[in-house]
Design a protein around this motif. Sequence first.
Motif, PDB file in Angstrom:
ATOM      1  N   LEU A 121       5.630  27.362  34.872  1.00 36.91           N
ATOM      2  CA  LEU A 121       6.855  27.245  35.558  1.00 36.91           C
ATOM      3  C   LEU A 121       7.361  28.712  35.986  1.00 36.91           C
ATOM      4  CD1 LEU A 121       8.494  24.735  33.536  1.00 36.91           C
ATOM      5  CD2 LEU A 121       7.643  24.377  35.744  1.00 36.91           C
ATOM      6  N   ILE A 122       6.967  29.690  35.286  1.00 34.24           N
ATOM      7  CA  ILE A 122       7.454  31.238  35.844  1.00 34.24           C
ATOM      8  C   ILE A 122       6.799  31.724  36.847  1.00 34.24           C
ATOM      9  CG2 ILE A 122       7.640  33.594  34.768  1.00 34.24           C
ATOM     10  CD1 ILE A 122       8.538  32.239  32.117  1.00 34.24           C
ATOM     11  N   VAL A 123       5.206  31.181  36.843  1.00 36.69           N
ATOM     12  CA  VAL A 123       4.685  31.484  38.244  1.00 36.69           C
ATOM     13  C   VAL A 123       5.007  30.934  39.626  1.00 36.69           C
ATOM     14  CG1 VAL A 123       2.257  31.584  39.261  1.00 36.69           C
ATOM     15  CG2 VAL A 123       2.401  31.961  36.894  1.00 36.69           C
ATOM     16  N   VAL A 124       5.377  29.592  39.361  1.00 40.66           N
ATOM     17  CA  VAL A 124       5.874  29.044  40.651  1.00 40.66           C
ATOM     18  C   VAL A 124       7.053  29.833  41.582  1.00 40.66           C
ATOM     19  CG1 VAL A 124       6.963  26.682  41.699  1.00 40.66           C
ATOM     20  CG2 VAL A 124       5.231  26.688  40.071  1.00 40.66           C
ATOM     21  N   PRO A 125       7.937  30.123  40.714  1.00 37.54           N
ATOM     22  CA  PRO A 125       8.879  30.974  41.720  1.00 37.54           C
ATOM     23  C   PRO A 125       8.633  32.026  42.266  1.00 37.54           C
ATOM     24  CG  PRO A 125       9.638  31.150  39.319  1.00 37.54           C
ATOM     25  CD  PRO A 125       8.521  30.122  39.477  1.00 37.54           C
ATOM     26  N   VAL A 126       7.742  32.731  41.741  1.00 40.74           N
ATOM     27  CA  VAL A 126       6.886  33.688  42.802  1.00 40.74           C
ATOM     28  C   VAL A 126       6.574  33.430  43.934  1.00 40.74           C
ATOM     29  CG1 VAL A 126       4.986  35.533  42.634  1.00 40.74           C
ATOM     30  CG2 VAL A 126       6.197  34.933  40.456  1.00 40.74           C
ATOM     31  N   PHE A 127       5.934  32.403  44.200  1.00 40.87           N
ATOM     32  CA  PHE A 127       5.442  31.677  45.295  1.00 40.87           C
ATOM     33  C   PHE A 127       6.605  31.264  46.361  1.00 40.87           C
ATOM     34  CE2 PHE A 127       1.631  30.537  42.778  1.00 40.87           C
ATOM     35  CZ  PHE A 127       0.836  31.663  42.995  1.00 40.87           C
TER      36      PHE A 127
ATOM     37  N   TYR B  22      15.121  32.575  36.836  1.00 38.52           N
ATOM     38  CA  TYR B  22      13.831  33.210  36.599  1.00 38.52           C
ATOM     39  C   TYR B  22      13.616  34.573  36.458  1.00 38.52           C
ATOM     40  CZ  TYR B  22      11.870  28.423  36.612  1.00 38.52           C
ATOM     41  OH  TYR B  22      11.719  27.033  36.125  1.00 38.52           O
ATOM     42  N   ILE B 128      10.622  39.024  43.247  1.00 37.60           N
ATOM     43  CA  ILE B 128       9.249  38.389  43.182  1.00 37.60           C
ATOM     44  C   ILE B 128       8.316  39.263  42.171  1.00 37.60           C
ATOM     45  CG2 ILE B 128       7.404  38.060  44.586  1.00 37.60           C
ATOM     46  CD1 ILE B 128       9.310  37.946  46.966  1.00 37.60           C
ATOM     47  N   ILE B 131       9.470  39.109  38.428  1.00 37.85           N
ATOM     48  CA  ILE B 131       9.049  37.779  38.003  1.00 37.85           C
ATOM     49  C   ILE B 131       7.462  37.674  37.625  1.00 37.85           C
ATOM     50  CG2 ILE B 131       9.096  35.159  38.177  1.00 37.85           C
ATOM     51  CD1 ILE B 131      11.598  35.435  39.793  1.00 37.85           C
ATOM     52  N   ALA B 132       6.600  38.142  38.784  1.00 37.29           N
ATOM     53  CA  ALA B 132       5.302  38.242  38.571  1.00 37.29           C
ATOM     54  C   ALA B 132       5.007  38.967  37.400  1.00 37.29           C
ATOM     55  CB  ALA B 132       4.795  38.745  39.872  1.00 37.29           C
ATOM     56  N   ALA B 135       5.396  36.892  34.180  1.00 32.49           N
ATOM     57  CA  ALA B 135       4.219  35.795  34.260  1.00 32.49           C
ATOM     58  C   ALA B 135       2.982  36.532  33.919  1.00 32.49           C
ATOM     59  CB  ALA B 135       4.038  35.324  35.643  1.00 32.49           C
ATOM     60  N   THR B 163       0.535  22.003  36.302  1.00 37.98           N
ATOM     61  CA  THR B 163       1.717  22.058  36.767  1.00 37.98           C
ATOM     62  C   THR B 163       2.046  23.035  37.925  1.00 37.98           C
ATOM     63  OG1 THR B 163       2.064  22.441  34.104  1.00 37.98           O
ATOM     64  CG2 THR B 163       4.119  23.450  35.524  1.00 37.98           C
ATOM     65  N   ILE B 164       1.570  24.083  38.034  1.00 32.19           N
ATOM     66  CA  ILE B 164       1.713  24.746  39.326  1.00 32.19           C
ATOM     67  C   ILE B 164       1.315  23.863  40.575  1.00 32.19           C
ATOM     68  CG2 ILE B 164       0.649  26.624  41.021  1.00 32.19           C
ATOM     69  CD1 ILE B 164       0.213  28.286  38.556  1.00 32.19           C
ATOM     70  N   TRP B 168       4.837  23.153  42.341  1.00 27.40           N
ATOM     71  CA  TRP B 168       4.868  23.958  43.707  1.00 27.40           C
ATOM     72  C   TRP B 168       4.843  23.119  44.879  1.00 27.40           C
ATOM     73  CZ3 TRP B 168       0.922  27.750  45.888  1.00 27.40           C
ATOM     74  CH2 TRP B 168       1.403  28.293  47.061  1.00 27.40           C
TER      75      TRP B 168
END
Lengths: 181, 195
Positions: A121-127, B22, B128, B131-132, B135, B163-164, B168
Amino acid sequence: MKYCSLFGTFFKVGATTIGGGFAMIPALKYELVHNHGWITEEEFTNYMVVAQSMPGIFIANMATAVGYKLKGTRGAIVALLGCAAAPIIFILLIAAVAHQLNHIAIVEHIFMGLRPVVVALIVVPVFTLARSAHLTWCNCWIPLATLLLIVLCHISPVWIVVAAIAGGFLWGAQRNKRELP
Amino acid sequence: MIFLQLFLTFLKIGAVNFGGGYSMLALIENEVVDRHGWMTTTEFTDIVALSQMTPGPIGINVATYTGYTAVISAGYNIPLAVCGALLASLSVLIIPFSLMLLLFAVLSHTQEHKSIKTVMAVLRLTVIGIIAAAACSLLTIDNFGTPALSLQFITSTLLFACTIYFVWHKQVNPLWALLVGGIVGGLVYSFAPAP
Protein backbone atom coordinates in the motif's frame (compact mmCIF):
# COMPACT_ATOMS: atom_id res chain seq x y z
CA MET A 1 -23.79 27.58 19.83
CA LYS A 2 -21.88 27.58 16.58
CA TYR A 3 -18.73 26.40 18.37
CA CYS A 4 -20.56 23.21 19.37
CA SER A 5 -21.83 22.41 15.89
CA LEU A 6 -18.42 23.36 14.43
CA PHE A 7 -16.72 20.89 16.78
CA GLY A 8 -19.46 18.30 16.24
CA THR A 9 -19.31 18.48 12.47
CA PHE A 10 -15.57 17.98 12.25
CA PHE A 11 -15.72 15.34 14.97
CA LYS A 12 -18.26 13.43 12.88
CA VAL A 13 -16.20 13.63 9.70
CA GLY A 14 -13.05 12.59 11.60
CA ALA A 15 -14.84 9.70 13.29
CA THR A 16 -16.59 8.20 10.29
CA THR A 17 -14.14 8.31 7.42
CA ILE A 18 -11.82 5.32 7.15
CA GLY A 19 -8.77 5.61 4.93
CA GLY A 20 -8.15 9.27 5.68
CA GLY A 21 -7.18 12.19 3.50
CA PHE A 22 -9.00 12.42 0.24
CA ALA A 23 -11.57 9.78 1.16
CA MET A 24 -13.00 12.51 3.40
CA ILE A 25 -13.70 15.08 0.70
CA PRO A 26 -17.25 13.97 -0.24
CA ALA A 27 -18.39 13.72 3.40
CA LEU A 28 -16.78 17.03 4.28
CA LYS A 29 -18.30 18.78 1.29
CA TYR A 30 -21.75 17.43 2.11
CA GLU A 31 -21.53 18.67 5.71
CA LEU A 32 -20.05 22.11 5.06
CA VAL A 33 -21.71 23.11 1.80
CA HIS A 34 -25.04 21.28 1.69
CA ASN A 35 -25.94 20.37 5.25
CA HIS A 36 -24.85 23.50 7.14
CA GLY A 37 -24.39 25.94 4.27
CA TRP A 38 -21.39 27.47 6.04
CA ILE A 39 -19.42 27.94 2.82
CA THR A 40 -20.23 27.90 -0.88
CA GLU A 41 -19.04 25.23 -3.27
CA GLU A 42 -16.55 27.71 -4.75
CA GLU A 43 -15.13 28.54 -1.32
CA PHE A 44 -14.81 24.82 -0.64
CA THR A 45 -12.71 24.38 -3.78
CA ASN A 46 -10.57 27.40 -2.87
CA TYR A 47 -9.95 26.09 0.63
CA MET A 48 -9.07 22.70 -0.82
CA VAL A 49 -6.35 24.24 -2.99
CA VAL A 50 -4.93 26.16 0.00
CA ALA A 51 -5.17 23.16 2.36
CA GLN A 52 -3.34 20.97 -0.15
CA SER A 53 -0.54 23.42 -0.82
CA MET A 54 0.19 24.02 2.87
CA PRO A 55 2.18 21.47 4.87
CA GLY A 56 0.42 19.21 7.33
CA ILE A 57 -2.71 17.08 7.27
CA PHE A 58 -5.33 17.91 4.66
CA ILE A 59 -8.45 17.59 6.83
CA ALA A 60 -6.80 19.52 9.67
CA ASN A 61 -5.98 22.37 7.30
CA MET A 62 -9.56 22.36 5.98
CA ALA A 63 -10.85 22.52 9.57
CA THR A 64 -8.54 25.46 10.31
CA ALA A 65 -9.72 27.34 7.21
CA VAL A 66 -13.45 26.78 7.80
CA GLY A 67 -13.21 27.44 11.54
CA TYR A 68 -11.33 30.68 10.90
CA LYS A 69 -13.85 31.81 8.31
CA LEU A 70 -16.80 31.24 10.66
CA LYS A 71 -15.44 32.24 14.08
CA GLY A 72 -11.88 33.55 13.75
CA THR A 73 -8.88 32.05 15.53
CA ARG A 74 -10.98 30.49 18.29
CA GLY A 75 -13.20 28.84 15.69
CA ALA A 76 -10.13 27.50 13.93
CA ILE A 77 -8.89 25.89 17.15
CA VAL A 78 -12.32 24.37 17.90
CA ALA A 79 -12.66 22.90 14.40
CA LEU A 80 -9.08 21.59 14.44
CA LEU A 81 -9.54 19.84 17.79
CA GLY A 82 -12.87 18.51 16.54
CA CYS A 83 -11.34 16.71 13.58
CA ALA A 84 -8.42 15.34 15.63
CA ALA A 85 -10.39 14.22 18.71
CA ALA A 86 -12.06 11.04 17.42
CA PRO A 87 -8.96 9.54 15.74
CA ILE A 88 -6.87 10.23 18.86
CA ILE A 89 -9.43 8.54 21.14
CA PHE A 90 -9.82 5.53 18.81
CA ILE A 91 -6.07 5.01 18.50
CA LEU A 92 -5.48 5.37 22.25
CA LEU A 93 -8.03 2.61 22.91
CA ILE A 94 -6.50 0.40 20.22
CA ALA A 95 -2.95 1.07 21.43
CA ALA A 96 -3.89 0.17 25.00
CA VAL A 97 -5.46 -3.11 23.85
CA ALA A 98 -2.89 -3.98 21.17
CA HIS A 99 0.01 -3.76 23.60
CA GLN A 100 -1.68 -6.52 25.65
CA LEU A 101 -2.65 -8.70 22.69
CA ASN A 102 0.52 -8.99 20.66
CA HIS A 103 1.69 -12.08 22.50
CA ILE A 104 -1.26 -14.17 21.30
CA ALA A 105 -0.35 -16.48 18.41
CA ILE A 106 -3.36 -15.80 16.17
CA VAL A 107 -2.87 -12.01 16.47
CA GLU A 108 0.75 -12.38 15.40
CA HIS A 109 -0.33 -14.60 12.48
CA ILE A 110 -2.85 -12.04 11.28
CA PHE A 111 -0.19 -9.33 11.41
CA MET A 112 2.24 -11.54 9.48
CA GLY A 113 -0.38 -11.47 6.70
CA LEU A 114 -1.02 -7.75 7.04
CA ARG A 115 2.61 -6.61 6.82
CA PRO A 116 3.30 -7.33 3.12
CA VAL A 117 -0.07 -5.74 2.28
CA VAL A 118 0.92 -2.55 4.14
CA VAL A 119 4.26 -2.37 2.33
CA ALA A 120 2.42 -2.77 -0.99
CA LEU A 121 0.00 0.00 0.00
CA ILE A 122 3.00 2.31 0.48
CA VAL A 123 4.45 1.29 -2.91
CA VAL A 124 1.21 2.05 -4.80
CA PRO A 125 1.18 5.86 -4.20
CA VAL A 126 4.70 6.00 -5.70
CA PHE A 127 3.14 4.95 -9.02
CA THR A 128 -0.07 6.95 -8.74
CA LEU A 129 1.80 10.12 -7.70
CA ALA A 130 4.24 9.63 -10.57
CA ARG A 131 1.28 10.03 -12.91
CA SER A 132 -0.31 13.03 -11.17
CA ALA A 133 3.02 14.85 -10.72
CA HIS A 134 3.68 14.62 -14.49
CA LEU A 135 6.84 12.56 -14.18
CA THR A 136 8.92 12.65 -17.39
CA TRP A 137 12.42 11.56 -18.46
CA CYS A 138 13.56 15.16 -17.91
CA ASN A 139 12.43 15.51 -14.30
CA CYS A 140 12.68 11.94 -13.00
CA TRP A 141 16.10 12.78 -11.57
CA ILE A 142 14.35 14.66 -8.74
CA PRO A 143 12.56 11.64 -7.18
CA LEU A 144 15.53 9.38 -8.01
CA ALA A 145 18.03 11.71 -6.35
CA THR A 146 15.68 12.04 -3.35
CA LEU A 147 15.46 8.25 -3.03
CA LEU A 148 19.24 7.75 -3.27
CA LEU A 149 20.05 10.58 -0.86
CA ILE A 150 17.71 9.13 1.77
CA VAL A 151 18.52 5.43 1.33
CA LEU A 152 22.26 5.56 0.59
CA CYS A 153 23.45 8.81 2.17
CA HIS A 154 20.97 8.76 5.10
CA ILE A 155 20.05 12.39 4.52
CA SER A 156 16.85 13.35 6.33
CA PRO A 157 13.79 13.93 4.10
CA VAL A 158 13.33 17.14 6.10
CA TRP A 159 16.40 18.70 4.46
CA ILE A 160 15.36 17.47 1.04
CA VAL A 161 11.98 19.16 1.39
CA VAL A 162 13.67 22.39 2.50
CA ALA A 163 16.04 22.19 -0.48
CA ALA A 164 13.12 21.46 -2.84
CA ILE A 165 11.27 24.56 -1.62
CA ALA A 166 14.36 26.76 -2.07
CA GLY A 167 15.20 25.25 -5.45
CA GLY A 168 11.63 25.46 -6.75
CA PHE A 169 11.35 29.06 -5.62
CA LEU A 170 14.58 30.12 -7.36
CA TRP A 171 13.66 28.21 -10.52
CA GLY A 172 10.19 29.82 -10.56
CA ALA A 173 11.66 33.29 -10.01
CA GLN A 174 14.03 32.69 -12.91
CA ARG A 175 11.14 31.70 -15.17
CA ASN A 176 9.15 34.76 -14.07
CA LYS A 177 12.03 37.07 -14.92
CA ARG A 178 12.52 35.52 -18.35
CA GLU A 179 8.85 35.87 -19.30
CA LEU A 180 8.54 39.50 -18.18
CA PRO A 181 9.75 42.04 -20.77
CA MET B 1 14.13 13.36 27.40
CA ILE B 2 11.57 11.39 25.38
CA PHE B 3 8.77 14.00 25.62
CA LEU B 4 10.86 16.87 24.30
CA GLN B 5 12.17 14.64 21.49
CA LEU B 6 8.64 13.57 20.57
CA PHE B 7 7.48 17.19 20.52
CA LEU B 8 10.35 18.41 18.33
CA THR B 9 10.21 15.40 15.98
CA PHE B 10 6.49 15.72 15.29
CA LEU B 11 6.65 19.51 15.08
CA LYS B 12 9.23 19.06 12.33
CA ILE B 13 7.24 16.35 10.54
CA GLY B 14 4.14 18.58 10.49
CA ALA B 15 6.13 21.47 9.05
CA VAL B 16 7.63 19.59 6.11
CA ASN B 17 4.75 17.27 5.25
CA PHE B 18 3.67 18.20 1.74
CA GLY B 19 1.78 15.60 -0.22
CA GLY B 20 -0.68 13.86 2.04
CA GLY B 21 -0.89 10.80 4.27
CA TYR B 22 1.64 8.52 2.62
CA SER B 23 4.31 11.22 2.52
CA MET B 24 3.72 11.72 6.24
CA LEU B 25 4.09 7.98 6.85
CA ALA B 26 7.41 8.13 5.05
CA LEU B 27 8.61 11.05 7.18
CA ILE B 28 7.50 9.35 10.41
CA GLU B 29 9.19 6.09 9.37
CA ASN B 30 12.45 7.90 8.69
CA GLU B 31 12.45 9.76 12.01
CA VAL B 32 10.94 7.16 14.31
CA VAL B 33 12.44 3.89 13.01
CA ASP B 34 15.65 4.87 11.23
CA ARG B 35 16.77 7.83 13.33
CA HIS B 36 15.44 7.49 16.88
CA GLY B 37 14.87 3.73 16.98
CA TRP B 38 11.68 4.19 19.01
CA MET B 39 10.23 1.12 17.32
CA THR B 40 11.25 -1.67 14.94
CA THR B 41 10.32 -1.87 11.26
CA THR B 42 7.79 -4.58 12.10
CA GLU B 43 6.15 -2.52 14.84
CA PHE B 44 5.88 0.43 12.48
CA THR B 45 4.30 -1.73 9.77
CA ASP B 46 1.76 -3.07 12.29
CA ILE B 47 0.89 0.47 13.38
CA VAL B 48 0.28 1.50 9.77
CA ALA B 49 -2.01 -1.51 9.32
CA LEU B 50 -4.03 -0.56 12.42
CA SER B 51 -4.15 3.13 11.41
CA GLN B 52 -5.45 2.24 7.96
CA MET B 53 -8.31 0.28 9.48
CA THR B 54 -9.41 2.92 11.99
CA PRO B 55 -11.24 6.14 11.10
CA GLY B 56 -9.42 9.43 10.81
CA PRO B 57 -6.50 10.82 8.86
CA ILE B 58 -3.65 8.31 8.83
CA GLY B 59 -1.13 11.00 9.84
CA ILE B 60 -2.89 11.74 13.14
CA ASN B 61 -3.48 8.03 13.76
CA VAL B 62 0.17 7.09 13.29
CA ALA B 63 1.39 10.09 15.32
CA THR B 64 -0.87 9.12 18.25
CA TYR B 65 0.18 5.49 18.16
CA THR B 66 3.86 6.36 17.79
CA GLY B 67 3.75 8.72 20.76
CA TYR B 68 2.16 6.02 22.90
CA THR B 69 4.58 3.27 21.84
CA ALA B 70 7.70 5.43 22.12
CA VAL B 71 6.91 6.38 25.72
CA ILE B 72 6.05 2.75 26.67
CA SER B 73 9.31 1.55 25.07
CA ALA B 74 11.21 4.16 27.09
CA GLY B 75 9.94 2.40 30.22
CA TYR B 76 7.20 4.77 31.41
CA ASN B 77 3.69 3.79 32.58
CA ILE B 78 0.40 3.99 30.66
CA PRO B 79 -0.84 7.44 31.85
CA LEU B 80 2.45 8.97 30.70
CA ALA B 81 2.15 7.06 27.42
CA VAL B 82 -1.27 8.67 26.89
CA CYS B 83 0.37 12.07 27.44
CA GLY B 84 3.03 11.14 24.88
CA ALA B 85 0.32 10.17 22.39
CA LEU B 86 -1.51 13.48 22.87
CA LEU B 87 1.75 15.41 22.65
CA ALA B 88 2.78 13.74 19.38
CA SER B 89 -0.59 14.14 17.67
CA LEU B 90 -1.02 17.77 18.71
CA SER B 91 2.53 18.88 17.90
CA VAL B 92 2.16 17.57 14.36
CA LEU B 93 -0.71 20.07 13.91
CA ILE B 94 0.93 23.20 15.35
CA ILE B 95 3.00 24.53 12.45
CA PRO B 96 0.47 23.85 9.65
CA PHE B 97 -2.21 25.47 11.82
CA SER B 98 -0.08 28.58 12.42
CA LEU B 99 0.80 28.82 8.73
CA MET B 100 -2.86 28.59 7.71
CA LEU B 101 -3.82 31.37 10.15
CA LEU B 102 -0.88 33.48 9.00
CA LEU B 103 -1.95 33.02 5.39
CA PHE B 104 -5.51 34.10 6.14
CA ALA B 105 -4.33 37.04 8.22
CA VAL B 106 -1.81 38.34 5.69
CA LEU B 107 -3.54 37.63 2.41
CA SER B 108 -7.12 38.65 1.93
CA HIS B 109 -7.23 36.49 -1.16
CA THR B 110 -4.80 33.85 -2.33
CA GLN B 111 -2.71 35.08 -5.21
CA GLU B 112 -1.59 32.68 -7.87
CA HIS B 113 2.12 33.17 -8.14
CA LYS B 114 4.32 31.36 -10.63
CA SER B 115 7.07 30.71 -8.05
CA ILE B 116 4.60 29.01 -5.70
CA LYS B 117 3.39 26.83 -8.57
CA THR B 118 6.95 25.77 -9.39
CA VAL B 119 7.67 25.04 -5.72
CA MET B 120 4.58 22.80 -5.57
CA ALA B 121 5.59 21.01 -8.79
CA VAL B 122 9.09 20.31 -7.42
CA LEU B 123 7.69 19.22 -4.05
CA ARG B 124 5.30 16.76 -5.70
CA LEU B 125 8.28 15.14 -7.44
CA THR B 126 10.32 15.05 -4.23
CA VAL B 127 7.47 13.37 -2.36
CA ILE B 128 7.59 10.43 -4.82
CA GLY B 129 11.21 9.82 -3.83
CA ILE B 130 10.47 10.21 -0.11
CA ILE B 131 7.67 7.62 -0.24
CA ALA B 132 9.79 5.28 -2.37
CA ALA B 133 12.56 5.50 0.25
CA ALA B 134 10.12 4.55 3.01
CA ALA B 135 8.88 1.62 0.93
CA CYS B 136 12.51 0.48 0.50
CA SER B 137 13.19 0.52 4.22
CA LEU B 138 10.02 -1.50 4.87
CA LEU B 139 10.94 -4.21 2.33
CA THR B 140 12.78 -6.23 4.95
CA ILE B 141 13.03 -9.87 6.01
CA ASP B 142 11.15 -8.94 9.19
CA ASN B 143 8.11 -8.00 7.14
CA PHE B 144 8.40 -10.73 4.50
CA GLY B 145 9.91 -13.69 6.34
CA THR B 146 13.10 -15.61 5.94
CA PRO B 147 14.66 -17.70 4.43
CA ALA B 148 13.75 -17.20 0.79
CA LEU B 149 11.27 -19.86 -0.41
CA SER B 150 9.99 -20.43 3.12
CA LEU B 151 6.21 -20.55 3.54
CA GLN B 152 6.10 -17.05 5.02
CA PHE B 153 8.25 -15.54 2.29
CA ILE B 154 6.15 -17.03 -0.53
CA THR B 155 2.85 -16.06 1.11
CA SER B 156 4.13 -12.53 1.77
CA THR B 157 5.39 -12.06 -1.78
CA LEU B 158 2.06 -13.24 -3.22
CA LEU B 159 0.09 -10.91 -0.91
CA PHE B 160 2.43 -8.03 -1.80
CA ALA B 161 2.06 -8.59 -5.57
CA CYS B 162 -1.71 -9.08 -5.43
CA THR B 163 -2.17 -5.91 -3.34
CA ILE B 164 -0.19 -3.82 -5.83
CA TYR B 165 -2.14 -5.29 -8.75
CA PHE B 166 -5.60 -4.82 -7.26
CA VAL B 167 -5.12 -1.49 -5.47
CA TRP B 168 -3.15 0.19 -8.25
CA HIS B 169 -4.62 -1.37 -11.40
CA LYS B 170 -8.15 -2.21 -10.32
CA GLN B 171 -8.50 0.67 -7.80
CA VAL B 172 -9.77 -1.69 -5.11
CA ASN B 173 -10.26 -0.08 -1.68
CA PRO B 174 -7.10 -0.77 0.42
CA LEU B 175 -9.34 -1.96 3.26
CA TRP B 176 -10.23 -5.08 1.23
CA ALA B 177 -6.54 -5.81 0.72
CA LEU B 178 -5.94 -5.53 4.48
CA LEU B 179 -8.93 -7.77 5.20
CA VAL B 180 -7.67 -10.45 2.81
CA GLY B 181 -4.11 -10.16 4.17
CA GLY B 182 -5.34 -10.60 7.74
CA ILE B 183 -7.50 -13.61 6.90
CA VAL B 184 -4.79 -15.28 4.79
CA GLY B 185 -2.21 -14.71 7.52
CA GLY B 186 -4.52 -16.00 10.25
CA LEU B 187 -5.35 -19.17 8.27
CA VAL B 188 -2.01 -20.00 6.66
CA TYR B 189 0.22 -19.51 9.70
CA SER B 190 -2.21 -21.07 12.19
CA PHE B 191 -2.77 -24.28 10.24
CA ALA B 192 0.59 -24.71 8.53
CA PRO B 193 3.01 -27.14 10.22
CA ALA B 194 5.66 -25.33 12.21
CA PRO B 195 9.04 -25.40 10.45
